[in-house]
Design a protein around this motif. Structure first.
Motif, PDB file in Angstrom:
ATOM      1  N   ASP A  65      -0.437  -7.550   3.619  1.00 55.08           N
ATOM      2  CA  ASP A  65      -0.364  -6.108   3.672  1.00 55.08           C
ATOM      3  C   ASP A  65      -1.552  -5.604   4.473  1.00 55.08           C
ATOM      4  OD1 ASP A  65       1.386  -4.061   2.784  1.00 55.08           O
ATOM      5  OD2 ASP A  65      -0.162  -3.333   1.423  1.00 55.08           O
ATOM      6  N   ALA A  79       0.835  -1.202   0.000  1.00 57.29           N
ATOM      7  CA  ALA A  79       0.000   0.000   0.000  1.00 57.29           C
ATOM      8  C   ALA A  79       0.871   1.255   0.000  1.00 57.29           C
ATOM      9  CB  ALA A  79      -0.927  -0.012   1.203  1.00 57.29           C
ATOM     10  N   ALA A  86      -1.846  -2.720  -3.298  1.00 53.51           N
ATOM     11  CA  ALA A  86      -1.892  -3.467  -2.040  1.00 53.51           C
ATOM     12  C   ALA A  86      -2.528  -4.834  -2.196  1.00 53.51           C
ATOM     13  CB  ALA A  86      -2.660  -2.666  -0.989  1.00 53.51           C
ATOM     14  N   ARG A  94       0.290  -7.056  -4.829  1.00 50.92           N
ATOM     15  CA  ARG A  94       0.856  -8.058  -3.929  1.00 50.92           C
ATOM     16  C   ARG A  94       0.703  -9.456  -4.511  1.00 50.92           C
ATOM     17  NH1 ARG A  94      -2.016 -11.222  -0.433  1.00 50.92           N
ATOM     18  NH2 ARG A  94      -0.839 -12.194   1.273  1.00 50.92           N
TER      19      ARG A  94
END
Length: 707
Positions: free
Chosen positions: A687, A3, A262, A266
């Motif tokens: 995250d 993020a 994010a 990811r």
């Protein structure tokens, strides 16, 4: 972490954009030079007995290989005609030609063979020397056929480059068209293609750098282009789709970029890591060919992921809501998920009825692989009728004693009587034909032993074992090389490295997926699903390329599968299967973390990713499917194999089998032992949570632990 990076990519979007494009373009321009450094070698195990036999013979007698074989047609019963060839051969330039042996007339005196050994031992330099002397191979009044190792390598190299250009010219426009249909807009559709182009450029730059220090086989470029474009489009599809989803929910552009990186970013990095590890497993083998494919594959996938989480967020930040510009008439704000939810419900209503037949069919498809046979790259990878292939087949048929298809026996030390007695024992081995001395000096004796059958037949392989089992003369070392020995030693080296590769693939998948998803059951299920997909794919490939069913339609000659290509396919297919599994599970786990039951999580995961996974597979089929029409059989094998693997994995396995198995597992799918769970919570590859419940079904409101 992701993020935060998304926020940085947005705020510094122009810096990230310019730097990424500049690096990729500079790398690509410089990377074009790799084409002059590519080789066609590396198929043998360098420390094997066959390789050592060649090295000892070369040290004792100099280079003895007939790198270029020329067959002249004429009336060689006439001494005058024979002398014309002798005089012509003696005039070859000394800078390029170390020596030329022949002409050797055939039994019917209608053909004569000349074996030319080039002065260089480097495969790239040999191709240049062959090009220099090629015009001088013609003799007035004779027709000639040119074959041998170097012309075969040059033909494969030339065709590979032609196939690569043709594949990209075919696939790129079609991929862009499909992306326009999928996204419903030209701007959004162009983004994954831009990422793919930059990924290929960057991978070429990496390969050029690697080629400065070590040998790089030409197929590394094909693999880099195939995976660079294919995975960049997959990752781009996933990222752009999630960004548009966030924008449609009313996020600001900055929020949408941050949440996209994010979540989807990811997942892209995690998926790419697993695929990179799978391809890096090729480095465990000693073969230069497999190492080259690892260089190309790892570079392209890593760069595709890197560009996807750097350039793409920056581009999305610049475009913002304009990502939907140049929309098509059929464009909808949010694609309907109703069909995927309905499919999920039907599958989970009768999971046993769905899972059992699918597993049975996949195992049945994989059964032909139990009879697989392995070989090596020969002239048969070239199309039927190709001039070099025809010449080489003529050599093997009419000049078998000079075709290099038998055993090359090198005896280091020992007295002459003992060596001759040993060679007499070799001649008595079943399957071995005539044994002829080919050189003696410097304490080394070399001989060639013909074979009664094909060099790669079971009879010849057994003969090799029997010859190697003969006790060497007192005080002497015996090394047995030749085609049969090279292939057998190469297969032994692959067999030795395979357990390490499997351990790496399975171990990395289990550990990383556990750290990402917090379950010990989901990683095990993922490995089993990938194994089923892999076995079915290879079973069909054996049925076609080895057993010959449909081989005529594909234009390939049935025969043993090239072991290196099989290992490459295993790494790619396993990696891609895990890739799609991660895409699917990431949304299931996301939903589960927001309070969904197992059924709700499966339905949400399938609804959110079903369209993305099937679209990604379709696009990758287009990219890799172009190689199914390659002139070189090895790349055709890869193209057909990728089509089969993707079609099976993205539809039958991911959309039907995985939901059925998840339903059967129930809450056990999320289980993890307490001590491991604590480790996962400390080291988890997660995250900031995606905390908006409107991403999921309305009834999902209660937070529950994932594990």
């Amino acid at each position: 972490m992701f993020a935060k990076w998304g926020s940085i990519a947005y705020r510094r979007r122009w810096v990230v954009l310019i730097a990424t494009v500049l690096l990729a373009v500079v790398g690509g321009v410089w990377g074009i030079g790799v084409f002059d450094k590519l080789s066609q070698g590396g198929y043998e195990a360098p420390s094997s007995e066959a390789a050592r036999a060649d090295k000892v013979a070369e040290e004792a007698f100099g280079r003895q290989n007939g790198d270029v074989i020329v067959i002249y047609r004429g009336d060689f019963a006439n001494p005058v005609e024979l002398k014309k060839v002798v005089d012509h051969v003696s005039g070859f330039p000394k800078d390029d030609v170390l020596k030329a042996v022949g002409p050797v007339p055939s039994d019917d005196k209608q053909q004569a063979l000349v074996a030319i050994t080039l002065s260089s031992g480097d495969s790239n330099e040999q191709i240049k020397q062959f090009q220099d002397i090629q015009p001088q191979l013609k003799i007035d009044g004779f027709t000639e056929q040119v074959g041998g190792l170097v012309p075969t390598q040059k033909a494969i190299n030339d065709m590979s480059q032609e196939d690569l250009t043709r594949a990209e010219m075919f696939s790129l426009p079609l991929v862009l068209l499909l992306l326009v249909i999928i996204f419903g807009g030209l701007v959004a559709a162009s983004l994954p293609v831009v990422v793919g182009g930059l990924a290929i450029m960057g991978a070429l730059g990496v390969l050029h750098a690697v080629a400065i220090f070590t040998e790089v086989n030409s197929f590394a470029v094909n693999v880099a282009s195939l995976l660079g474009l294919g995975m960049a489009i997959d990752y781009g599809l996933f990222m752009v789709g999630r960004f548009r989803e966030e924008i449609a929910r009313g996020r600001t552009v900055e929020q949408a970029v941050g949440r996209t990186v994010a979540s989807a970013g990811r997942t892209v990095v995690f998926s790419a890591t697993l695929l990179v590890i799978a391809l890096a497993g090729l480095l465990l083998f000693p073969h230069g060919f497999l190492k080259s494919l690892a260089y190309g594959g790892v570079a392209s996938v890593a760069i595709a992921a890197l560009v996807s989480v750097t350039l793409l967020p920056a581009l999305l930040g610049v475009l913002g809501h304009r990502v939907d510009k140049l929309a098509m008439p059929w464009r909808k704000k949010e694609p309907s998920e109703r069909g995927w939810r309905k499919l999920s419900g039907k599958v989970m209503k009768r999971p046993v009825l769905i899972a059992v037949p699918i597993v049975g069919v996949l195992l049945a498809l994989g059964s032909p692989f139990l009879g697989v046979q392995f070989g090596q790259v020969t002239e048969k990878v070239l199309p039927e009728g190709n001039a070099v292939r025809v010449a080489t087949e003529n050599i093997n048929q009419n000049f078998s004693a000079l075709s290099n298809t038998g055993f090359k026996i090198v005896v280091k030390g020992g007295d002459e009587a003992a060596v001759q007695a040993y060679l007499g024992k070799v001649k008595d081995v079943p399957g071995v034909g005539e044994v002829q001395p080919t050189g003696s000096g410097n304490g080394v004796t070399a001989a060639s032993a013909g074979l009664d059958g094909d060099a790669l037949s079971e009879e010849s392989k057994q003969a090799l074992k029997d010859v190697r089992a003969i006790a060497p003369p007192n005080g002497a070392e015996v090394l047995v090389g030749g085609n049969t020995a090279t292939v057998s030693d190469s297969l032994d080296a692959i067999a030795d490295g395979l357990p390490l590769m499997v351990t790496l693939l399975v171990g990395a998948t289990l550990i990383l997926m556990f750290l990402a998803f917090g379950s010990v059951v989901l990683p095990i299920k993922a490995v089993l699903m990938s194994a089923l997909s892999l076995s079915a794919t290879f079973g069909v490939l054996v049925w076609i390329f080895q057993d010959g069913h449909g081989a005529d339609w594909l234009g390939v000659t049935p025969g043993p599968l090239e072991s290196g290509i099989v290992v490459l396919m295993a790494a790619i297919v396993f990696g891609l299967s895990t890739d799609y599994e991660v895409f699917l599970l990431s949304r299931m786990v996301e939903a589960r973390g927001q309070g969904a039951t197992t059924e709700e999580a499966v339905t949400t995961g399938l609804a959110k990713t079903g369209r993305v996974i099937t679209s990604a597979a379709l696009l990758l089929i287009v990219v890799t499917g172009a190689f199914a029409f390659s002139q070189v059989a090895m790349m055709r094998f890869v193209g057909v194999g990728m089509i089969l693997a993707l079609a099976l994995d993205a539809t039958v396995v991911r959309m039907l089998l995985v939901p059925a198995v998840m339903k059967l597992l129930g809450n056990a799918a999320w289980w993890s032992p307490g001590p491991l769970k604590k480790i996962q919570e400390r080291l988890a590859l997660h995250d900031e949570p995606v905390d908006d419940l409107d991403d999921f079904d309305d009834e999902v409101r209660r937070p529950v632990p994932v594990g």
